[in-house]
Design a protein around this motif. Structure first.
Motif, PDB file in Angstrom:
ATOM      1  N   LEU A   1       0.825  -1.211   0.000  1.00 60.46           N
ATOM      2  CA  LEU A   1       0.000   0.000   0.000  1.00 60.46           C
ATOM      3  C   LEU A   1       0.857   1.258   0.000  1.00 60.46           C
ATOM      4  O   LEU A   1       0.556   2.227  -0.710  1.00 60.46           O
ATOM      5  N   LEU A   2       1.927   1.252   0.776  1.00 57.39           N
ATOM      6  CA  LEU A   2       2.796   2.427   0.835  1.00 57.39           C
ATOM      7  C   LEU A   2       3.525   2.646  -0.487  1.00 57.39           C
ATOM      8  O   LEU A   2       3.755   3.778  -0.904  1.00 57.39           O
ATOM      9  N   GLY A   3       3.893   1.551  -1.141  1.00 58.46           N
ATOM     10  CA  GLY A   3       4.537   1.669  -2.447  1.00 58.46           C
ATOM     11  C   GLY A   3       3.632   2.352  -3.458  1.00 58.46           C
ATOM     12  O   GLY A   3       4.066   3.228  -4.217  1.00 58.46           O
ATOM     13  N   LYS A   4       2.361   1.979  -3.446  1.00 54.57           N
ATOM     14  CA  LYS A   4       1.392   2.611  -4.355  1.00 54.57           C
ATOM     15  C   LYS A   4       1.195   4.075  -3.995  1.00 54.57           C
ATOM     16  O   LYS A   4       1.068   4.933  -4.871  1.00 54.57           O
ATOM     17  N   TYR A   5       1.195   4.361  -2.700  1.00 53.75           N
ATOM     18  CA  TYR A   5       1.006   5.739  -2.257  1.00 53.75           C
ATOM     19  C   TYR A   5       2.167   6.623  -2.694  1.00 53.75           C
ATOM     20  O   TYR A   5       1.961   7.746  -3.172  1.00 53.75           O
ATOM     21  N   ILE A   6       3.377   6.114  -2.546  1.00 53.50           N
ATOM     22  CA  ILE A   6       4.574   6.877  -2.938  1.00 53.50           C
ATOM     23  C   ILE A   6       4.522   7.218  -4.432  1.00 53.50           C
ATOM     24  O   ILE A   6       4.856   8.327  -4.855  1.00 53.50           O
ATOM     25  N   GLU A   7       4.087   6.252  -5.214  1.00 49.31           N
ATOM     26  CA  GLU A   7       4.035   6.443  -6.663  1.00 49.31           C
ATOM     27  C   GLU A   7       3.081   7.573  -7.048  1.00 49.31           C
ATOM     28  O   GLU A   7       3.307   8.291  -8.025  1.00 49.31           O
ATOM     29  N   GLN A   8       2.024   7.764  -6.236  1.00 47.25           N
ATOM     30  CA  GLN A   8       0.995   8.747  -6.576  1.00 47.25           C
ATOM     31  C   GLN A   8       1.180  10.091  -5.883  1.00 47.25           C
ATOM     32  O   GLN A   8       0.493  11.056  -6.213  1.00 47.25           O
ATOM     33  N   ASN A   9       2.108  10.156  -4.919  1.00 49.57           N
ATOM     34  CA  ASN A   9       2.267  11.382  -4.137  1.00 49.57           C
ATOM     35  C   ASN A   9       3.661  11.957  -4.334  1.00 49.57           C
ATOM     36  O   ASN A   9       4.617  11.538  -3.697  1.00 49.57           O
ATOM     37  N   SER A  10       3.748  12.962  -5.198  1.00 55.35           N
ATOM     38  CA  SER A  10       5.050  13.562  -5.509  1.00 55.35           C
ATOM     39  C   SER A  10       5.496  14.549  -4.438  1.00 55.35           C
ATOM     40  O   SER A  10       6.656  14.957  -4.412  1.00 55.35           O
ATOM     41  N   GLU A  11       4.591  14.951  -3.538  1.00 52.32           N
ATOM     42  CA  GLU A  11       4.927  15.930  -2.507  1.00 52.32           C
ATOM     43  C   GLU A  11       5.729  15.317  -1.365  1.00 52.32           C
ATOM     44  O   GLU A  11       6.484  16.010  -0.692  1.00 52.32           O
ATOM     45  N   LEU A  12       5.551  14.018  -1.120  1.00 49.25           N
ATOM     46  CA  LEU A  12       6.210  13.366   0.013  1.00 49.25           C
ATOM     47  C   LEU A  12       7.719  13.361  -0.184  1.00 49.25           C
ATOM     48  O   LEU A  12       8.232  12.853  -1.174  1.00 49.25           O
ATOM     49  N   LYS A  13       8.442  13.922   0.773  1.00 52.13           N
ATOM     50  CA  LYS A  13       9.903  14.028   0.691  1.00 52.13           C
ATOM     51  C   LYS A  13      10.614  13.072   1.639  1.00 52.13           C
ATOM     52  O   LYS A  13      11.781  12.748   1.433  1.00 52.13           O
ATOM     53  N   CYS A  14       9.928  12.625   2.692  1.00 60.46           N
ATOM     54  CA  CYS A  14      10.594  11.789   3.697  1.00 60.46           C
ATOM     55  C   CYS A  14       9.623  10.724   4.195  1.00 60.46           C
ATOM     56  O   CYS A  14       8.516  11.040   4.635  1.00 60.46           O
ATOM     57  N   LEU A  15      10.036   9.471   4.130  1.00 56.71           N
ATOM     58  CA  LEU A  15       9.259   8.346   4.640  1.00 56.71           C
ATOM     59  C   LEU A  15      10.157   7.475   5.501  1.00 56.71           C
ATOM     60  O   LEU A  15      11.199   7.019   5.055  1.00 56.71           O
ATOM     61  N   ASP A  16       9.765   7.254   6.746  1.00 58.34           N
ATOM     62  CA  ASP A  16      10.531   6.399   7.663  1.00 58.34           C
ATOM     63  C   ASP A  16       9.695   5.175   7.990  1.00 58.34           C
ATOM     64  O   ASP A  16       8.647   5.277   8.634  1.00 58.34           O
ATOM     65  N   ILE A  17      10.153   4.008   7.525  1.00 55.83           N
ATOM     66  CA  ILE A  17       9.461   2.746   7.809  1.00 55.83           C
ATOM     67  C   ILE A  17      10.409   1.769   8.501  1.00 55.83           C
ATOM     68  O   ILE A  17      10.212   0.557   8.465  1.00 55.83           O
ATOM     69  N   SER A  18      11.407   2.310   9.160  1.00 55.27           N
ATOM     70  CA  SER A  18      12.395   1.468   9.835  1.00 55.27           C
ATOM     71  C   SER A  18      11.785   0.759  11.040  1.00 55.27           C
ATOM     72  O   SER A  18      10.783   1.189  11.601  1.00 55.27           O
ATOM     73  N   ASN A  19      12.400  -0.358  11.410  1.00 50.88           N
ATOM     74  CA  ASN A  19      12.008  -1.108  12.604  1.00 50.88           C
ATOM     75  C   ASN A  19      10.539  -1.533  12.585  1.00 50.88           C
ATOM     76  O   ASN A  19       9.785  -1.284  13.525  1.00 50.88           O
ATOM     77  N   ASN A  20      10.162  -2.172  11.471  1.00 52.05           N
ATOM     78  CA  ASN A  20       8.853  -2.802  11.351  1.00 52.05           C
ATOM     79  C   ASN A  20       9.044  -4.308  11.149  1.00 52.05           C
ATOM     80  O   ASN A  20      10.144  -4.824  11.380  1.00 52.05           O
ATOM     81  N   GLU A  21       7.994  -5.011  10.744  1.00 49.54           N
ATOM     82  CA  GLU A  21       8.064  -6.471  10.698  1.00 49.54           C
ATOM     83  C   GLU A  21       8.016  -7.042   9.291  1.00 49.54           C
ATOM     84  O   GLU A  21       7.943  -8.262   9.129  1.00 49.54           O
ATOM     85  N   PHE A  22       8.058  -6.209   8.257  1.00 49.79           N
ATOM     86  CA  PHE A  22       8.046  -6.720   6.888  1.00 49.79           C
ATOM     87  C   PHE A  22       9.399  -7.361   6.556  1.00 49.79           C
ATOM     88  O   PHE A  22      10.424  -7.020   7.127  1.00 49.79           O
ATOM     89  N   GLY A  23       9.349  -8.284   5.607  1.00 49.57           N
ATOM     90  CA  GLY A  23      10.570  -8.977   5.182  1.00 49.57           C
ATOM     91  C   GLY A  23      10.920  -8.651   3.747  1.00 49.57           C
ATOM     92  O   GLY A  23      10.534  -7.593   3.218  1.00 49.57           O
ATOM     93  N   ASN A  24      11.620  -9.571   3.104  1.00 55.06           N
ATOM     94  CA  ASN A  24      12.042  -9.351   1.717  1.00 55.06           C
ATOM     95  C   ASN A  24      10.849  -9.184   0.774  1.00 55.06           C
ATOM     96  O   ASN A  24      10.890  -8.380  -0.152  1.00 55.06           O
ATOM     97  N   GLN A  25       9.779  -9.968   1.048  1.00 54.68           N
ATOM     98  CA  GLN A  25       8.594  -9.839   0.207  1.00 54.68           C
ATOM     99  C   GLN A  25       7.980  -8.458   0.339  1.00 54.68           C
ATOM    100  O   GLN A  25       7.503  -7.871  -0.627  1.00 54.68           O
TER     101      GLN A  25
END
Length: 208
Positions: free
Chosen positions: A176-200
């Motif tokens: 979902l965040l990947g799709k959001y980034i693609e559509q939102n050119s205003e976003l300059k900083c995204l921090d998703i560190s220290n979560n539980e997602f893996g390689n997938q």
């Protein structure tokens, strides 16, 4: 001398805070802060400390802070709420034209640490806010929260900084965040560190 910041926290202010800004030591936290605000309209950075927030205190926050054009940032950290008081606070923030930065850390229920229910109250009552420029939301967010969070994000076309670090986001959230980034050119900083997602999750984010 202050930044445009309001900090709602359960932690006691340190002695150096009072010394640095010339504030007498607070004995009755909320009321003393209100007195300071009434006497000095140049103060723009306030730290209000308590273990829980009731509806009466929410109304004081609205009157002196949320409705005050000087304040642009509200940070809520380590506070326990009753459901009704949290809902009221979020509705007030949602309706505020001046609050454009929202920072939420470790907000829980007064009875138990029910993050899922708390996050739902926060998100549902901020859904129509459309002037957020910075959002820090660190509150045990899981993948099932993300569909509602994406509705909130989609309403904020000028969001420049999003911090979702130290949550429990998985692979679905990354898609979902990947799709959001693609559509939102205003976003300059995204921090998703220290979560539980893996390689997938990283792949989902890349191909979102």
């Amino acid at each position: 001398i202050f930044s445009d910041y309001i900090y709602l926290s359960s932690y006691e202010c340190r002695e150096e805070f009072y010394e640095r800004y010339g504030i007498e030591k607070i004995t009755d936290g909320f009321n003393d802060f209100v007195n300071i605000l009434e006497k000095n309209d140049s103060i723009k950075k306030i730290s209000i400390n308590f273990s829980s927030l009731d509806e009466n205190n929410v109304e004081i926050v609205k009157k002196f802070i949320i409705d005050n054009d000087l304040f642009k940032t509200i940070e809520i950290s380590g506070v326990k709420f009753f459901d009704s008081s949290l809902e009221k606070l979020m509705k007030h923030i949602n309706e505020s034209n001046n609050i454009t930065t929202i920072k939420i850390f470790d907000v829980t229920k007064n009875i138990c640490d029910d993050y899922e229910k708390i996050n739902k109250i926060i998100i549902n009552n901020l859904e129509t806010k459309n002037n957020i420029k910075t959002l820090n939301f660190i509150n045990e967010i899981i993948d099932s929260d993300m569909d509602n969070i994406m509705l909130l994000l989609s309403n904020n076309k000028f969001l420049k900084k999003l911090d979702l670090s130290y949550n429990k986001l998985g692979d679905y959230a990354m898609e979902l965040l990947g799709k959001y980034i693609e559509q939102n050119s205003e976003l300059k900083c995204l921090d998703i560190s220290n979560n539980e997602f893996g390689n997938q999750g990283l792949k989902n984010f890349s191909y979102g």
